[in-house]
Enzyme design. Structure first.
Site, mmCIF file in Angstrom:
data_model
loop_
_atom_site.group_PDB
_atom_site.id
_atom_site.type_symbol
_atom_site.label_atom_id
_atom_site.label_comp_id
_atom_site.label_asym_id
_atom_site.label_seq_id
_atom_site.Cartn_x
_atom_site.Cartn_y
_atom_site.Cartn_z
ATOM 1 N N ARG A 15 4.599 -1.721 1.362
ATOM 2 C CA ARG A 15 3.275 -2.085 0.868
ATOM 3 C C ARG A 15 3.126 -1.460 -0.521
ATOM 4 N NH1 ARG A 15 2.450 -0.370 6.284
ATOM 5 N NH2 ARG A 15 1.659 -2.034 7.642
ATOM 6 N N LYS B 158 0.178 2.547 7.508
ATOM 7 C CA LYS B 158 -1.181 2.433 8.049
ATOM 8 C C LYS B 158 -1.330 3.259 9.320
ATOM 9 C CE LYS B 158 -2.617 -2.121 6.347
ATOM 10 N NZ LYS B 158 -3.053 -3.472 6.759
ATOM 11 N N HIS C 197 1.875 -8.154 -2.281
ATOM 12 C CA HIS C 197 2.074 -8.217 -0.830
ATOM 13 C C HIS C 197 2.980 -9.379 -0.444
ATOM 14 C CE1 HIS C 197 0.971 -6.253 2.870
ATOM 15 N NE2 HIS C 197 0.744 -7.413 3.456
ATOM 16 N N ARG D 89 6.518 -8.300 0.033
ATOM 17 C CA ARG D 89 6.763 -7.725 1.367
ATOM 18 C C ARG D 89 6.947 -8.839 2.397
ATOM 19 N NH1 ARG D 89 5.473 -3.429 5.137
ATOM 20 N NH2 ARG D 89 3.928 -4.060 6.691
ATOM 21 N N HIS E 67 4.844 -2.514 11.679
ATOM 22 C CA HIS E 67 3.793 -3.202 12.425
ATOM 23 C C HIS E 67 3.588 -2.526 13.777
ATOM 24 C CE1 HIS E 67 4.413 -7.240 10.119
ATOM 25 N NE2 HIS E 67 3.616 -6.402 9.472
ATOM 26 N N TYR F 70 6.001 -14.340 11.216
ATOM 27 C CA TYR F 70 7.091 -14.758 10.343
ATOM 28 C C TYR F 70 7.968 -15.821 10.999
ATOM 29 C CZ TYR F 70 5.607 -10.909 7.463
ATOM 30 O OH TYR F 70 4.843 -10.076 6.690
#
Length: 304
Positions: free
Chosen positions: A159, A182, A250, A253, A276, A285
């Site tokens: 990120r 995150k 982004h 990524r 994730h 994806y």
């Protein structure tokens, strides 16, 4: 205005989310905004600030009124679904704490919306972005810096906040980076030679000394490089290359993940590389890959 009692319990819930759920500060701010809006509506809906009692008695009609009010002021289905999710989380916690029945709120159905698929770049477009982004800067060291950052986004799936969060102590980059993403979730990310070389080239040219506790990537005046600077230079680059507005930091990524998947990468491994929390996030994806396959099929297959 909501009552002091409601303000107090909202603050305690946010502290709970921060401590136990590891929610990021930006996420907590979004939660606060969403729940404050809900509580403000319910306070007015019930006739003024009356403490926790009216909130504990919220019914199905109250929820319908709130959702109608939100849609009436132009809130989209996606945003309303996010707000409802925050409200449910808060209400579940409050019901357990205060001992009331939360069914009316928790059973409220989320509005349906079409989930957005990630917008990756084609492999040649991603490569062109890296090669062209350095042409936007007047100073050679700034060009090397921008190229290094964008190479990290695409080559390591970082990120923008993670790339710009690297410190001087992280360089020269090792074979693997330990990234805190995150929710303070830590992951191990392999560093490709191209990314390592790009960072080394930037450091050789950077006029500011590499300090262990200072940002690795510096702004022109020596301070920390802002995400906005990279967003701006990528916007200039995509205009030069004729790429869509979705060609953002982004998107690099997204491109990293999509191209890995297309090359036969394991979905679980890609989930780990991206950091994730849920596999369902990474599974988006696979939908992108299928959608691109159908595009190729539609172009190639003879029409009846």
């Amino acid at each position: 205005m909501i009552s002091p009692a409601l303000t107090d319990v909202l603050g305690k819930w946010l502290d709970h989310q921060r401590a136990l759920s590891g929610a990021a500060e930006n996420t907590l701010k979004a939660y606060q905004t969403d729940v404050l809006g809900f509580l403000s509506f319910m306070t007015q809906h019930n006739g003024g600030a009356q403490g926790l009692a009216p909130i504990a008695k919220i019914g199905v009609r109250d929820m319908r009124s709130w959702m109608a009010h939100e849609r009436g002021r132009g809130v989209g289905a996606r945003s309303l679904a996010r707000s409802l999710s925050a409200v449910k989380s808060f209400y579940r916690w409050l019901a357990e704490r205060e001992g009331f029945e939360p069914t009316a709120v928790l059973s409220t159905r989320s509005p349906k919306f079409q989930k957005k698929l990630p917008r990756p770049l084609a492999e040649d477009a991603a490569t062109a972005m890296i090669e062209t982004v350095e042409l936007q800067a007047r100073e050679p060291w700034v060009a090397a810096r921008d190229s290094a950052v964008v190479t990290l986004l695409y080559g390591c799936g970082l990120r923008i906040s993670e790339a710009l969060g690297l410190k001087g102590a992280d360089a020269p980059l090792p074979a693997v980076l330990r990234i805190t993403g995150k929710g303070d979730k830590e992951r191990i990310v392999p560093v490709i030679d191209t990314a390592r070389d790009a960072v080394d080239a930037y450091l050789r040219m950077c006029p500011y000394p590499k300090e262990p506790d200072e940002p690795l990537f510096r702004a022109v005046r020596g301070g920390p490089l802002s995400p906005r600077a990279i967003q701006k230079v990528m916007a200039q680059t995509r205009m030069q290359l004729g790429l869509p507005a979705t060609a953002t930091p982004h998107a690099m990524r997204h491109s990293f993940a999509t191209h890995l998947l297309a090359a036969g990468g394991d979905l679980r491994a890609i989930q780990e590389l991206l950091g994730h929390a849920s596999l369902s996030t990474t599974q988006a994806y696979t939908a992108v890959d299928a959608a691109r396959l159908m595009e190729v099929y539609d172009k190639a297959h003879p029409k009846a």
